[in-house]
Design a protein around this motif. Sequence first.
Motif, PDB file in Angstrom:
ATOM      1  N   PHE A  11     125.154 103.446  36.272  1.00 38.00           N
ATOM      2  CA  PHE A  11     125.087 102.799  37.523  1.00 38.00           C
ATOM      3  C   PHE A  11     124.948 101.452  36.759  1.00 38.00           C
ATOM      4  O   PHE A  11     125.389 100.442  37.395  1.00 38.00           O
ATOM      5  CB  PHE A  11     123.634 103.101  38.029  1.00 38.00           C
ATOM      6  N   MET A  64     127.890  97.770  43.760  1.00 34.42           N
ATOM      7  CA  MET A  64     127.122  99.181  43.585  1.00 34.42           C
ATOM      8  C   MET A  64     127.916 100.181  43.481  1.00 34.42           C
ATOM      9  O   MET A  64     129.050 100.421  43.999  1.00 34.42           O
ATOM     10  CB  MET A  64     126.054  99.372  44.805  1.00 34.42           C
ATOM     11  N   TRP A  66     114.440 104.711  38.990  1.00 37.23           N
ATOM     12  CA  TRP A  66     115.428 104.528  39.815  1.00 37.23           C
ATOM     13  C   TRP A  66     115.217 103.244  40.732  1.00 37.23           C
ATOM     14  O   TRP A  66     115.970 102.397  41.060  1.00 37.23           O
ATOM     15  CB  TRP A  66     115.645 105.480  40.854  1.00 37.23           C
ATOM     16  N   ILE A  77     117.821  99.985  40.760  1.00 36.34           N
ATOM     17  CA  ILE A  77     118.562  99.488  41.770  1.00 36.34           C
ATOM     18  C   ILE A  77     118.072  98.353  42.274  1.00 36.34           C
ATOM     19  O   ILE A  77     118.614  97.285  42.533  1.00 36.34           O
ATOM     20  CB  ILE A  77     118.071 100.652  42.888  1.00 36.34           C
ATOM     21  N   GLN A 136     125.159 106.140  47.586  1.00 42.30           N
ATOM     22  CA  GLN A 136     124.771 106.658  46.576  1.00 42.30           C
ATOM     23  C   GLN A 136     123.249 106.228  46.221  1.00 42.30           C
ATOM     24  O   GLN A 136     122.528 106.948  45.385  1.00 42.30           O
ATOM     25  CB  GLN A 136     125.593 106.549  45.550  1.00 42.30           C
ATOM     26  N   ALA A 137     123.211 104.754  46.084  1.00 37.30           N
ATOM     27  CA  ALA A 137     121.819 104.362  45.705  1.00 37.30           C
ATOM     28  C   ALA A 137     120.685 104.558  46.413  1.00 37.30           C
ATOM     29  O   ALA A 137     119.640 105.101  45.969  1.00 37.30           O
ATOM     30  CB  ALA A 137     122.072 102.656  45.770  1.00 37.30           C
ATOM     31  N   LEU A 180     123.336  97.838  49.549  1.00 39.43           N
ATOM     32  CA  LEU A 180     123.165  99.104  49.010  1.00 39.43           C
ATOM     33  C   LEU A 180     123.975 100.276  49.383  1.00 39.43           C
ATOM     34  O   LEU A 180     124.285 100.645  50.515  1.00 39.43           O
ATOM     35  CB  LEU A 180     121.672  99.657  49.595  1.00 39.43           C
ATOM     36  N   SER A 181     124.663 100.812  48.334  1.00 39.21           N
ATOM     37  CA  SER A 181     125.458 101.967  48.685  1.00 39.21           C
ATOM     38  C   SER A 181     125.035 103.162  49.079  1.00 39.21           C
ATOM     39  O   SER A 181     123.464 103.258  48.636  1.00 39.21           O
ATOM     40  CB  SER A 181     126.459 102.362  47.283  1.00 39.21           C
TER      41      SER A 181
END
Length: 358
Positions: free
Chosen positions: A295, A305, A210, A214, A234-235, A231-232
């Motif tokens: 993603f 994102m 991850w 990201i 979810q991220a 950055l969302s």
Amino acid sequence: MLKDLSHGHRAAYATLLYVAIVIAVLFASNYYADRLPPAQTHVNKSYPFPRLPGTTCAQIGDVTRLALFVKDMDTGLRAVGCSDGDKAAAASFALHHEGAAKTSAEIDRAVWDEILGNPLETAKKPRTLDYDIRWLKDDKTMQQLAAPGSTFSFYIFEWWSPTAVAVVVLVWGLLVYLAKHSALLRDASAKGASLEARTFSLARTQMAWWFAIIFAAFVFLWLVTGEMPTLSGQALALLGISSATTMASVGISADRTPAPGETGVFFRDLLSDANGITIQRFQMLVMTIALGLMFLIHVATRLTMPEFDASLLTLLGISAGTYVGLKIPEDQGGAGKAASGEAGDTTDGAKSGYSATS
């Protein structure tokens, strides 16, 4: 010849080669950019869209009442400027997705799917779309201000975009190198055990996965769009789940002295404990890979994102929780065997350094 060099010398040569490749990419990209057919604008940049000169900016007054429509769909974008002139009348709009907040989420998604299309197709040629400028006089009345059949062309990727790819490849390559030649992604081992006696850790690998995804998305969006990406939630949740899984896994194994094992196949280590391949490890690995690919595809095709459904994150959290919970009864080496330095009992396909639970 390279096989005879130490890891340090090989890393130095690899770094020099990488720098040379990046310089070549930059020169080639700049050369290519100077020879691209002219386009009007780029995504995330402001551009004056030509309009009919009959209506003046003074008559319009509030320029935020000028709306940009693409293929008869409201983009949610409102003008940021206005200029008059018999041949140069224009309304300026910034093609910035994050600023399109005048429509519902469903309409916004449909409009920007139409605007962006397949971003990779614009790497060599601009994308051309029909547009209209509409003056929203009130809630019921609007006036068209663009000539019929008006079009605009734009690029999505800036000329320096290959640099983003080069930076991502460097970090990913470094991560793979360290995973192979260091304990970055490996389980703990008995004191004095060699690197080859340490098996790969599923929790650490998930955390690295991850991080790599990201980081790649963040750098890619920054260099491609020219703006600092957001950055969302979810991220951040995905990073949080992987970090919590790693911390819980390390905490569970902290009071155990693992016996030395033998490094096996990478995926076998990720999927196995002392009893062989387990469903909880398989489930977590598959979910992690699937969401990671989703993603990356979303970032590459929509330049944002992703906003995953909460149920998907819940499912990944359940998989991680099941893995951590079932890790508690795992006997990593066994106290008696670890003290004597003997490897734990393993069955065919089981993870080395672990002893089977009763």
